[in-house]
Scaffold this active site. Structure first.
Site, PDB file in Angstrom:
ATOM      1  CD  GLU A 227      -3.078  -0.909   0.493  1.00 58.06           C
ATOM      2  OE1 GLU A 227      -3.286  -0.030  -0.285  1.00 58.06           O
ATOM      3  OE2 GLU A 227      -3.697  -2.270   0.307  1.00 58.06           O
ATOM      4  CB  CYS A 261      -1.940   7.154   1.654  1.00 55.36           C
ATOM      5  SG  CYS A 261      -3.330   6.503   2.679  1.00 55.36           S
TER       6      CYS A 261
HETATM    7  P1  NDP Z   1       7.824   5.006   4.898  1.00 57.02           P
HETATM    8  O1  NDP Z   1       7.838   4.294   3.942  1.00 57.02           O
HETATM    9  O2  NDP Z   1       8.936   5.852   5.541  1.00 57.02           O
HETATM   10  O3  NDP Z   1       7.694   3.965   6.436  1.00 57.02           O
HETATM   11  C1  NDP Z   1       6.622   3.079   6.252  1.00 57.02           C
HETATM   12  C2  NDP Z   1       7.127   1.773   7.093  1.00 57.02           C
HETATM   13  O4  NDP Z   1       7.978   1.022   6.764  1.00 57.02           O
HETATM   14  C3  NDP Z   1       7.456   2.423   8.564  1.00 57.02           C
HETATM   15  O5  NDP Z   1       7.157   1.457   9.681  1.00 57.02           O
HETATM   16  C4  NDP Z   1       9.244   2.291   8.293  1.00 57.02           C
HETATM   17  O6  NDP Z   1       9.917   2.214   9.319  1.00 57.02           O
HETATM   18  C5  NDP Z   1       9.191   1.031   7.738  1.00 57.02           C
HETATM   19  N1  NDP Z   1      10.329   0.960   6.875  1.00 57.02           N
HETATM   20  C6  NDP Z   1      11.228   1.510   6.574  1.00 57.02           C
HETATM   21  N2  NDP Z   1      12.443   0.999   5.738  1.00 57.02           N
HETATM   22  C7  NDP Z   1      12.052   0.049   5.704  1.00 57.02           C
HETATM   23  C8  NDP Z   1      12.737  -1.114   4.972  1.00 57.02           C
HETATM   24  N3  NDP Z   1      13.977  -1.144   4.246  1.00 57.02           N
HETATM   25  N4  NDP Z   1      12.410  -2.443   5.299  1.00 57.02           N
HETATM   26  C9  NDP Z   1      10.844  -2.643   5.743  1.00 57.02           C
HETATM   27  N5  NDP Z   1      10.342  -1.500   6.409  1.00 57.02           N
HETATM   28  C10 NDP Z   1      10.865  -0.447   6.383  1.00 57.02           C
HETATM   29  O7  NDP Z   1       6.612   5.664   5.128  1.00 57.02           O
HETATM   30  P2  NDP Z   1       5.888   6.728   6.349  1.00 57.02           P
HETATM   31  O8  NDP Z   1       5.832   6.029   7.605  1.00 57.02           O
HETATM   32  O9  NDP Z   1       6.665   7.971   6.180  1.00 57.02           O
HETATM   33  O10 NDP Z   1       4.475   6.921   5.820  1.00 57.02           O
HETATM   34  C11 NDP Z   1       4.066   7.962   4.710  1.00 57.02           C
HETATM   35  C12 NDP Z   1       3.802   7.247   3.414  1.00 57.02           C
HETATM   36  O11 NDP Z   1       2.874   6.145   3.576  1.00 57.02           O
HETATM   37  C13 NDP Z   1       3.446   8.288   2.290  1.00 57.02           C
HETATM   38  O12 NDP Z   1       4.217   7.906   1.122  1.00 57.02           O
HETATM   39  C14 NDP Z   1       1.827   7.863   2.281  1.00 57.02           C
HETATM   40  O13 NDP Z   1       1.397   8.073   1.054  1.00 57.02           O
HETATM   41  C15 NDP Z   1       2.163   6.315   2.484  1.00 57.02           C
HETATM   42  N6  NDP Z   1       0.785   5.827   2.996  1.00 57.02           N
HETATM   43  C16 NDP Z   1      -0.034   4.914   2.108  1.00 57.02           C
HETATM   44  C17 NDP Z   1      -1.231   4.260   2.728  1.00 57.02           C
HETATM   45  C18 NDP Z   1      -1.793   3.509   1.720  1.00 57.02           C
HETATM   46  O14 NDP Z   1      -2.870   2.841   2.381  1.00 57.02           O
HETATM   47  N7  NDP Z   1      -1.549   3.207   0.316  1.00 57.02           N
HETATM   48  C19 NDP Z   1      -1.657   4.721   3.891  1.00 57.02           C
HETATM   49  C20 NDP Z   1      -1.070   5.666   4.714  1.00 57.02           C
HETATM   50  C21 NDP Z   1       0.363   6.059   3.980  1.00 57.02           C
HETATM   51  P3  NDP Z   1      10.461   3.595  10.171  1.00 57.02           P
HETATM   52  O15 NDP Z   1       9.155   4.553  10.223  1.00 57.02           O
HETATM   53  O16 NDP Z   1      10.931   3.229  11.553  1.00 57.02           O
HETATM   54  O17 NDP Z   1      11.401   4.037   9.535  1.00 57.02           O
END
Ligand code: NDP
Length: 483
Positions: A227, A261
Site C-alpha cells: 500500500e 495517502c
Molecule cells: P515509510 O515508507 O517511510 O515507512 C513505512 C514503514 O516502513 C515504517 O514502519 C518504516 O519504519 C518501515 N520501513 C522503512 N524502511 C524499511 C525497510 N527497508 N524495510 C521494511 N520496512 C521499512 O512511510 P511513512 O511512515 O513516512 O508514511 C508515509 C507514506 O506512507 C506516504 O507515502 C503515504 O502516502 C504512505 N501511505 C500509504 C497508505 C496506503 O494505504 N496506500 C496509507 C498511509 C500512508 P520507520 O518509520 O521506523 O522508518
C-alpha cells in the site's frame, strides 16, 4: 527514517534486531494453531471484545496518537472511529467470506461434491506508517486475525506507543497466548521482519520503501501487499455543486496537514467553472487555522525533512510559471505549513508528478472532462480519485475511466470509511488490497477440495477403464455441448 520528528514526545524505543524479530515470529507461530482453532465464531468474540475495549478507552488511544503524531483531536478521534468500524466488519464477515463454500461440480464430475475454503496463512507481518498509526495497521491486522493468522506488527519508529497499546489491549481480552506481537525499531527492524519466517507481509508506507520491502521479501518468495503513496486527483465537471466540491477538495487536501495517502493533491476543473471553484476553495482555505493552538485545523508536519520536500515542490512549480493563489513562502513556519493553493502548474513539475504529502492543492484548468481524465491518469500513482458532477451516471462513467484503485463520486475519500470496500491502488501506489472481502482473502490461502459422493458411471482417470469408457465419455460431452 530518523527518530527526529516535529511531534514525537516519547523516549526512543528499544530496537528489535533480527533475533528479536525472529523470536516474535516464532512465538506468533506457536500461538497460531490455538487461535485458528477458535474458529470464526471464537475469533469474532475476541475481536468484538477488543473493539469494545478500544472504544471504552478511546481517549487513551486518542492521546497517544496525538502525542506521537501531533494531529488534531478531531483527526485522531476520526481515526479511532474508523478503527472500530473496520474491526467490526472484519470480525463479522470473515466466516461468510472465507468459510467453506460449495461450488457446482458440473455434469462430468457430478459424483463429486466441490468446495472452496480459505485457510489461514500462518503468521502475517504488518509494517505500518506513522500518519494513521492506528487506522492503517488495523486494516490488515483485523483481516489477518479474523482469518485465523497471528500477526507480528512493526509500527513506524515514530509511533511505537500506539502499536504497543493496540497489542496490549488485545492481549487483555484474548484468553490465551499473544496473537498480535509488536516489534519496534526503524527500517532495519522492518527489513528483518520481511526476511523472517512470515507467510506474508502487509506493507503500508511510501512507494520507495515499498520497493525495498518487495526486494527483501523476494529473497524467501514471501508474498507481499504494498500500500504505497498516492497523488490523488479530483475532476470537477461544469454541472458540479461547486460549493460542495470546494469544501470537499479542501478537506481532502489539507486535513491531517495533507499527510494522508489518499489526500487530494490535484484538481482538474473545467474552464467554465474554474474561476468560481478556485475562489471558493481559496476563501475557505484562508479561514483555516494552523499551528500549536487548541482550535487548530492543521497540526504540524511530522517529519522535518518533509517540509523541505513540500517547499521544493512549491518553489519548482512557481519557478516554472505556476500562479500562487494562496500562501507561499510565508506559509512555512516549521513545523507548521499553512494551506497553499497553486494554479496553472505545468503537468511535468514535481508538484504534479511526485507525492507532496503536505497541505498544498494544485487546481489546474482543463477544457473538457475528457482532458481531465487524461491528465488524472497521467500519473505513476493510482491510489484514490474523486469526481464532482451534477449527473451521477456521468460520475460513474468517469470513475470507470480513471486509473485508480478507489473513486468517490460527489464525495472525497468515502471509500476509506466503508469497511466492505477494498482499499488499495495500482502502479506506484502498490498492489493487493486491505479491507472488505478482498482484504480478508488477501490473508488466506485458497484451497479447493473435492469429495466423492458416489462411484462414477464412467471412470476415465483409471488404468482399469474399459474400451467403452471413452466412447461413453465422448457421447456425454457431445450431449453436454449440444453437438
Ligand atoms: P515509510 O515508507 O517511510 O515507512 C513505512 C514503514 O516502513 C515504517 O514502519 C518504516 O519504519 C518501515 N520501513 C522503512 N524502511 C524499511 C525497510 N527497508 N524495510 C521494511 N520496512 C521499512 O512511510 P511513512 O511512515 O513516512 O508514511 C508515509 C507514506 O506512507 C506516504 O507515502 C503515504 O502516502 C504512505 N501511505 C500509504 C497508505 C496506503 O494505504 N496506500 C496509507 C498511509 C500512508 P520507520 O518509520 O521506523 O522508518
Amino acid at each position: 527514517m530518523t527518530a527526529e520528528t516535529s511531534a514525537a514526545r516519547h523516549e526512543p524505543d528499544a530496537t528489535s534486531g533480527p533475533a528479536a524479530v525472529d523470536a516474535a515470529v516464532a512465538e506468533a507461530r506457536a500461538a497460531q494453531p490455538w487461535w485458528d482453532g477458535l474458529g470464526f465464531a471464537g475469533r469474532k468474540k475476541a475481536l468484538d471484545a477488543w473493539r469494545v475495549l478500544i472504544l471504552r478507552r478511546a481517549e487513551e488511544l486518542i492521546d497517544l496518537i496525538r502525542a506521537e503524531t501531533g494531529k488534531t483531536a478531531d483527526d485522531a478521534r476520526l481515526e479511532v472511529i474508523l478503527v472500530a468500524d473496520h474491526l467490526r466488519w472484519a470480525a463479522a464477515h470473515a466466516g461468510r467470506v472465507l468459510g467453506r463454500r460449495r461450488v457446482p461440480s458440473g455434469l462430468l464430475m457430478f459424483n463429486q461434491s466441490a468446495t472452496v475454503e480459505h485457510r489461514a496463512l500462518g503468521v502475517v507481518g504488518v509494517i505500518g506508517p506513522w500518519n494513521y498509526p492506528a487506522f492503517i495497521p488495523v486494516g490488515p491486522v483485523s483481516a489477518a486475525l479474523a482469518a485465523g493468522n497471528t500477526v507480528v506488527f512493526k509500527p513506524s519508529e515514530l509511533t511505537p506507543a500506539v502499536g504497543r497499546w493496540l497489542a496490549d489491549t488485545l492481549a487483555e481480552v484474548v484468553r490465551g497466548p499473544a496473537v498480535l506481537r509488536v516489534v519496534t525499531g526503524d527500517g532495519d527492524t522492518g527489513a528483518a521482519l520481511c526476511r523472517a519466517a512470515v507467510d506474508k507481509v502487509s506493507f503500508t508506507g511510501s512507494s520507495a520503501t515499498g520497493r525495498r520491502v518487495m526486494a527483501a521479501c523476494a529473497e524467501n518468495l514471501t508474498p507481499v501487499v504494498i500500500e504505497g503513496g498516492g497523488k490523488d486527483a479530483m475532476i470537477v465537471a461544469a454541472d458540479a455543486d461547486l460549493d460542495a466540491a470546494a469544501d470537499a477538495a479542501l478537506w481532502a487536501a489539507v486535513s491531517n496537514a495533507g499527510q494522508t495517502c489518499v489526500g487530494l493533491e490535484r484538481v482538474y476543473v473545467v474552464a467554465e467553472v474554474a474561476e468560481r471553484f478556485l475562489r471558493l476553495v481559496t476563501a475557505r482555505a484562508a479561514a483555516l487555522r494552523t499551528g500549536d493552538r487548541p482550535d487548530a485545523d492543521l497540526g504540524p508536519i511530522v517529519l522535518p525533512r518533509q517540509i523541505e520536500v513540500i517547499k521544493s515542490h512549491v518553489r519548482d512549480a512557481v519557478a516554472r510559471g505556476a500562479r500562487v493563489v494562496l500562501g507561499g513562502e510565508e506559509s512555512f513556519t516549521p513545523p507548521y505549513v499553512a494551506p497553499i493553493v497553486l494554479t496553472d502548474v505545468p503537468e511535468d513539475s514535481v508538484a504534479l508528478t511526485e507525492e507532496t504529502f503536505g497541505p498544498v492543492l494544485v487546481v489546474n484548468t482543463v477544457a473538457t472532462v475528457d482532458e481531465a481524465v487524461d491528465r488524472a491518469n497521467a500519473s505513476a500513482y493510482g491510489l484514490g480519485a474523486s469526481v464532482y458532477t451534477g449527473d451521477r451516471s456521468q460520475g460513474r462513467r468517469i470513475a470507470g475511466r480513471l486509473r485508480a484503485g478507489m473513486v468517490s463520486v460527489n464525495a472525497v475519500i468515502a471509500f476509506a470509511g466503508i469497511p466492505a470496500l477494498p482499499f488499495g491502488g495500482v502502479g506506484d501506489s502498490g498492489f493487493g488490497r486491505v479491507h472488505g472481502p478482498d482484504g480478508l482473502r488477501e490473508f488466506s490461502r485458497t484451497q479447493a477440495v473435492t469429495s466423492q459422493r458416489f462411484r462414477p458411471l464412467v471412470q476415465p482417470n483409471s488404468f482399469a477403464r474399459g474400451p467403452g469408457t471413452m466412447r461413453t465419455l465422448v457421447r456425454m460431452v457431445r450431449a453436454l455441448h449440444g453437438r
